[in-house]
Design an enzyme around this catalytic site. Structure first.
Site, PDB file in Angstrom:
ATOM      1  CG  HIS A 472      -2.172   0.812   1.046  1.00 21.16           C
ATOM      2  ND1 HIS A 472      -2.240   1.924   0.245  1.00 21.16           N
ATOM      3  CD2 HIS A 472      -3.410   0.682   1.566  1.00 21.16           C
ATOM      4  CE1 HIS A 472      -3.448   2.437   0.276  1.00 21.16           C
ATOM      5  NE2 HIS A 472      -4.182   1.700   1.057  1.00 21.16           N
ATOM      6  CE1 TYR A 588      -8.669   7.336   7.065  1.00 12.93           C
ATOM      7  CE2 TYR A 588      -9.633   6.084   5.272  1.00 12.93           C
ATOM      8  CZ  TYR A 588      -8.614   6.860   5.776  1.00 12.93           C
ATOM      9  OH  TYR A 588      -7.533   7.178   4.982  1.00 12.93           O
TER      10      TYR A 588
END
Length: 782
Positions: A472, A588
């Site tokens: 990531h 989130y």
């Protein structure tokens, strides 16, 4: 090894008669052709850099300006207002050339300066135009005159046929928000999550921060914003990703799935052959910058810098922080099969191998009966465990000799390939259990059968199904998804397979064998591997995964209800979470900030006062509150995209405070809040590559990620076409309050309930309209 000797261009032997030199002409030809390919790439890169550098103008426009200036001078006019004469004077003093030649050279130099000035002016104008973001808050069918004029100007200044990186120099920098705005938005976001006493205490801390220390920190951020391309991205990459000392498997890496309802071929080597060839075709397009920049509303460009590190990239472990290292080129991939590692060359004499040739090479690896060397089988577990033990082991056992050469081979590879002996078949009317196992196999597998540090790993299962696992830190999911969509479409719709399921084309028998990598792993290093595997296996076993694919409820249905699809899903998630836990949680949702140079993501805090009010009043069917909650979510999403988010600004303020060695009670408390519901939408970007009407089975199921909090959920969703929504839900078995299957059922129920509520609202509105129309007609009749 035989394949190593084939690569030697010359050999020499020292004898009493002298030096006996033996040249291999075939090997020399290979070296020549490989070098030629490398030089072609360098020239292509230079050409693209020049074209991108002069954008939005084109190289041919320089010739147009030169001809125009010369033609004007031919009419005895001076468009330069004396500048050409000044240049001519300097040429006359320094160089001996005829008067006519001096005039032409002076005109060309002036034309070039004028051309560069026009490019600079156009870029500056485009940059200022792209700093306008009010279009984001207007509906497409209700755009203001200002926005219409603005879009026309953007198209005029954008030039034609842009390359992938053409807009990079014209994108605005991410603005630094005012402290008072960020504090106000933060307090608004936490109000529904705190009691009155807690909120009053937090308000006091916030006001103290806003009136004092906060302004000092913000001044440093504004200074950085003037100097750096993006005041967030480098710190975000370092402190959020690279400085994390826990496992990146599950906690950071994510996955992408294959087609759900069809497997193009059951032959593992053939599927790998087409996929690898498609990846390299994509890399070729990437090197040529022959990928269209992503344009919002077909007009507004977004940043493309994350594409630079897709291939030839690896994360390197460190004691304090890791590093992302990118190499310019790589002619091979690293392959793992049954605990052994291979180097598979994908080019021969500068030519990309055909899918059939790659299939043949993959089959050679599958047929290789050699066992793993001691310690090799589970070596990949080092990349799955904690980072510090891996960094220490790398320094102690892989910094020299054969281990360093083999490790370099893996890290410098274009990407990593895992040939798995497992099979994943999506069967039956309810494919959910199969999808759940498939998701876990892609997210972590056996914890040692892939190299989690590589930018991405292709996992090919025994029955031909495959998938992707990506690291990531170097880029966000939409960039990897763009590549993955291209590979899936190219695999099935362009390359295809023959009737037997093999790749099309012929096999070249002269191809050298894939090179087996060698290792010398001592007992102490094997202990490190075992410990890392233990940590990784415990983490993998704790992950609870559930995948939902809805084929009869999608974007088309939601739009008929006159609601934003993303807002609809987020409100449904809030409703599902409240039904699951009986409370609300800080939520989130990732939003992109690629409208700005080197932008990555921003947080949308989806749990708002409006959404909480609606969820609490849902049993009373409060339509007005639902609309208010959706409007608030859309507004927050747009603000995040346009640089007015909360969390990245607060994060950077915290980093500056640490550099200054000063503590902020407000920032410390803000950044300690857990994200118990972490969500992300992966957009389906290249719809034109797929035929979802005639071939709806050729649709990917999207991808997912692990839970962010130990007592929370991770929810990834993808909206594909008009009728499909996929959800990937993760949590941990060790938390008794979370259950991915239960939460998945609540999400489906919430979506259905919201659909029924809004459908009933629309039906009532139509009935009322019809009743009103009948009453009006009756009055006319009277």
């Amino acid at each position: 090894m035989a394949e190593a000797h084939q690569a030697v261009a010359f050999q020499f032997t020292i004898t009493p008669e002298g030096i006996d030199l033996q040249l291999s002409h075939q090997a020399l030809q290979q070296v020549y052709l490989s070098g030629l390919r490398s030089w072609k790439k360098r020239i292509s890169r230079l050409k693209n850099n020049f074209i991108t550098g002069v954008y939005p103008a084109s190289p041919s426009s320089w010739l147009f300006v030169v001809i125009a200036i010369l033609a004007t001078m031919y009419t005895r006019s001076d468009p330069s207002m004396g500048l050409i004469a000044k240049i001519q004077e300097h040429l006359h003093e320094g160089y001996s050339m005829s008067l006519q030649c001096q005039t032409v050279v002076s005109a060309v130099l002036f034309s070039t300066l004028l051309w560069l000035s026009l490019i600079f002016t156009m870029r500056l104008c485009l940059k200022q135009l792209l700093s306008y973001h009010k279009w984001m808050f207007e509906q497409r069918n209700k755009m203001s005159t200002t926005t219409k004029v603005w879009m026309a100007l953007v198209r005029i200044f954008s030039g034609r046929q842009p390359l992938l990186y053409s807009y990079q120099g014209s994108l605005p920098n991410l603005p630094v928000p005012a402290i008072k705005d960020t504090v106000k938005r933060y307090l608004d976001s936490v109000r529904p999550l705190m009691s009155t006493a807690e909120f009053e205490r937090m308000t006091t801390l916030a006001k103290e921060f806003e009136g004092g220390f906060g302004n000092k920190l913000n001044w440093y951020l504004k200074l950085k914003a003037l100097w750096a391309s993006n005041y967030v991205s480098d710190w975000w990459e370092e402190y959020i990703y690279l400085r994390g000392r826990g496992p990146i498997m599950v906690n950071s890496n994510y996955y992408g799935m294959d087609f759900v309802y069809v497997t193009p071929t059951p032959i593992q080597a053939a599927r790998a052959g087409n996929a690898l060839h498609a990846f390299l075709l994509y890399r070729r397009k990437l090197n040529k910058e022959d990928i269209k920049p992503w344009l919002l509303r077909s007009t507004v460009p977004s940043c493309s810098y994350q594409f630079e590190r897709i291939f030839n990239t690896s994360r390197i472990p460190g004691i304090i922080t890791d590093a992302v290292v990118h190499w310019q080129d790589s002619d091979y991939v690293a392959v793992h099969h049954r605990g052994r590692y291979f180097r598979l060359w994908l080019y021969q004499a500068g030519r990309l191998l055909s899918p059939r040739e790659i299939e043949h090479q993959i089959q050679r690896i599958l047929d290789d009966p050699s066992p793993p060397s001691p310690g090799e089988e589970k070596l990949g577990a080092l990349t799955a465990g904690d980072r510090v033990p891996w960094a220490q082991a790398r320094k102690e056992f892989f910094s020299s000799g054969v281990n360093k050469r083999s490790l370099d081979c893996i890290e410098r590879a274009a990407f990593f390939v895992t040939l798995s002996d497992d099979e994943h078949v999506i069967m039956g009317d309810d494919p959910t259990p199969c999808l759940d196992r498939y998701a876990k196999a892609l997210l972590h597998g056996k914890c040692y059968d892939r190299w989690f540090d590589k930018s991405f790993s292709l996992v090919v299962f025994k029955n031909g199904r495959h998938g992707l696992n990506a690291e990531h830190s170097w880029a966000d999911a939409p960039v990897v998804a763009h590549m993955w969509e291209y590979v899936l479409a190219t695999d099935c719709f362009q390359l295809g397979y023959n009737e037997e399921g093999h790749c099309k084309g012929d096999v070249n028998p002269s191809l050298s064998q894939p090179q087996r990598l060698s290792w010398d792993i001592p007992a102490k290093c094997q202990e490190c591997i075992t410990q890392s595997l233990s940590v990784a296996q415990a983490l993998a076993d704790d992950v609870d995964f559930h995948v939902i694919t809805l084929r009869d409820f999608g974007k088309g249905r939601i739009k008929k209800l006159r609601v934003s699809p993303d807002a609809f899903i987020q409100i449904a998630l809030q409703l599902a979470y409240y039904r699951d836990r009986g409370m609300f949680s800080l939520t989130y949702e990732a939003s992109m900030t690629r409208l700005f140079r080197e932008g990555r993501t921003e947080t949308v805090r989806s749990c708002t006062s409006e959404s909480c009010a609606f969820v609490k009043a849902f049993e009373d069917v409060c339509h007005r509150l639902f609309r208010m909650a959706c409007d608030k979510h859309q507004n927050l999403y747009r603000m995040a995209m346009t640089g007015a988010g909360i969390d990245r600004h607060l994060f950077c303020l915290y980093v500056v405070s640490k550099y200054l060695g000063e503590e902020s009670p407000f920032l410390k408390e803000v950044l300690s809040d857990p994200w118990r519901l972490s969500t992300s939408q992966t957009p389906f970007q290249q719809v034109e590559l797929f035929d979802m009407v005639n071939h709806p089975e050729y649709i990917t199921c999207g991808g997912g990620f692990g839970p962010v909090a130990d007592d929370g959920y991770g929810v990834s969703y993808s909206i594909i076409g008009e009728n499909i929504i996929n959800f990937h839900i993760s949590c941990k078995h060790s938390c008794p309050q979370t259950d991915s299957h239960k939460f998945g059922a609540l999400i489906k129920k919430s979506l259905t309930d919201l659909d029924q509520m809004l459908s009933a609202e629309q039906k009532a509105a139509r009935n009322e309209q019809n009743t009103g129309g009948n009453s009006t007609q009756a009055k006319k009749d009277l």
